[in-house]
Design a protein around this motif. Structure first.
Motif, PDB file in Angstrom:
ATOM      1  N   THR A  97       0.835  -1.188   0.000  1.00 35.82           N
ATOM      2  CA  THR A  97       0.000   0.000   0.000  1.00 35.82           C
ATOM      3  C   THR A  97       0.873   1.243   0.000  1.00 35.82           C
ATOM      4  O   THR A  97       1.758   1.369   0.853  1.00 35.82           O
ATOM      5  CB  THR A  97      -0.905   0.035   1.244  1.00 35.82           C
ATOM      6  N   SER A  99       2.578   4.500   0.881  1.00 38.01           N
ATOM      7  CA  SER A  99       2.609   5.127   2.202  1.00 38.01           C
ATOM      8  C   SER A  99       3.852   5.996   2.316  1.00 38.01           C
ATOM      9  O   SER A  99       4.712   6.024   1.436  1.00 38.01           O
ATOM     10  CB  SER A  99       2.617   4.053   3.301  1.00 38.01           C
ATOM     11  N   HIS A 126      -5.227   7.597  -1.242  1.00 45.58           N
ATOM     12  CA  HIS A 126      -3.978   7.112  -0.633  1.00 45.58           C
ATOM     13  C   HIS A 126      -3.829   7.711   0.770  1.00 45.58           C
ATOM     14  O   HIS A 126      -2.977   8.578   0.999  1.00 45.58           O
ATOM     15  CB  HIS A 126      -2.788   7.475  -1.513  1.00 45.58           C
ATOM     16  N   GLN A 128      -2.519   6.760   3.429  1.00 49.49           N
ATOM     17  CA  GLN A 128      -1.269   6.542   4.157  1.00 49.49           C
ATOM     18  C   GLN A 128      -0.103   7.345   3.574  1.00 49.49           C
ATOM     19  O   GLN A 128       1.026   7.235   4.054  1.00 49.49           O
ATOM     20  CB  GLN A 128      -0.920   5.054   4.171  1.00 49.49           C
ATOM     21  N   GLY A 290       4.890   5.828  -2.398  1.00 51.26           N
ATOM     22  CA  GLY A 290       4.109   7.063  -2.390  1.00 51.26           C
ATOM     23  C   GLY A 290       4.401   7.924  -3.596  1.00 51.26           C
ATOM     24  O   GLY A 290       3.488   8.469  -4.221  1.00 51.26           O
TER      25      GLY A 290
END
Length: 313
Positions: A97, A99, A126, A128, A290
């Motif tokens: 994920t 982050s 998103h 995180q 990210g």
């Protein structure tokens, strides 16, 4: 007695503080960056200097500068700490994920044009990811200043950077109000601007922007003069609407005023579109999950944004 492992862990934290102080040239600014107190920053630097047996900063009540040993330590630490950060990011990316914090350096115009339209949706999708966006009118060293990426005109991106197009083209326009043009007439060629009041733009470095025009391969760079100098392009548009003089700005900023007839283009055939905006980052650094998510979102947005910017006003 400290173990070797404990000593190295303590030094690693102190070196992070040293890098922040070296970048900010201020205990207070470094404290804000690291979410510590200025006294904690000061204590950490003094303790590091004592352990190393050497002075790293020359400090006065008004300024702070690295000593020669401090400069040498900084040159060695920057790539080492960057390698550690990359290693941590690679491990974190295995979570799947997106982050972490993504630090972006961009001009105010690029932030308004490219990032603002997608921020709310991106952060919802998103949760995180934390975006730390710094508005900067200079061509900053994104590696040395601790940024993950920057956004700039394609022509200003260094060749050793990985560049991702986020806007196909941009166009600057020379603009004036109908009242100003009625009173002062229209410039027919760029050199005519020397006879006009122009609204100048000043970079954060202090330099004044020289207006650049092009037609049929001929380039004209004009050092204009006028009653007003600003560091904000939207304010330049407002000043032109008020009849103060001719402004030279990214034309999407004046789209509404052009449609409503509050501004008119001048020297239009001398203002061709130029290569657009790119997000860029160093190729030797790991691209975090990210940052990858942000790049994907900007690339997805590019066709819609390019169509909007290219629409005639």
């Amino acid at each position: 007695m400290k173990t070797t492992h404990q000593s190295k862990s303590s030094d690693l934290a102190a070196y992070s503080v040293f890098l922040a102080v070296a970048h900010q040239r201020s205990f207070r600014a470094a404290a804000a960056e690291l979410d510590l107190t200025p006294s904690a920053i000061s204590h950490s630097i003094k303790a590091l200097e004592q352990r190393l047996g050497i002075r790293l900063f020359n400090r006065t009540t008004r300024s702070m500068a690295l000593t020669d040993p401090g400069e040498r330590l900084l040159a060695k630490l920057r790539p080492a700490m960057a390698a550690i950060e990359d290693a941590v990011l690679e491990i974190e990316d295995h979570r799947g994920t997106p982050s972490g914090t993504v630090r972006i350096n961009a001009s105010e115009g690029a932030i308004r044009l490219v990032l603002k339209p997608m921020l709310a949706r991106f952060l919802r999708e998103h949760p995180q990811v934390h975006l730390d966006i710094v508005s900067d009118g200079r061509l900053s060293d994104i590696v040395g200043d601790g940024f993950d990426a920057g956004i700039r005109l394609a022509e200003a991106v260094a060749q050793d950077m990985v560049a991702v197009s986020v806007l196909d083209q941009v166009r600057f326009a020379a603009l004036a109000s109908p009242a100003y043009l009625a009173a002062r007439g229209r410039p027919q060629v760029p050199q005519d601007l020397h006879q006009h009041d122009c609204i100048r733009f000043r970079f954060e470095s202090g330099a004044i922007y020289r207006w650049e025009f092009e037609r049929h391969g001929a380039v004209e760079r004009i050092n204009v003069a006028g009653p007003l100098t600003l560091t904000d392009q939207p304010l330049m548009v407002d000043a032109a609407i008020d009849g103060i003089g001719i402004a030279f700005v990214s034309d999407h900023l004046a789209a509404e005023a052009l449609r409503e007839g509050r501004l008119e283009r001048v020297l239009e055939d001398w203002c061709p579109p130029s290569p657009g905006l790119c997000l860029y980052y160093p190729g030797h650094r790991h691209v975090s999950s990210g940052l990858r998510a942000l790049i994907d979102a900007l690339v997805e947005q590019r066709p819609r944004l390019s169509a909007w910017v290219g629409a005639p006003a």
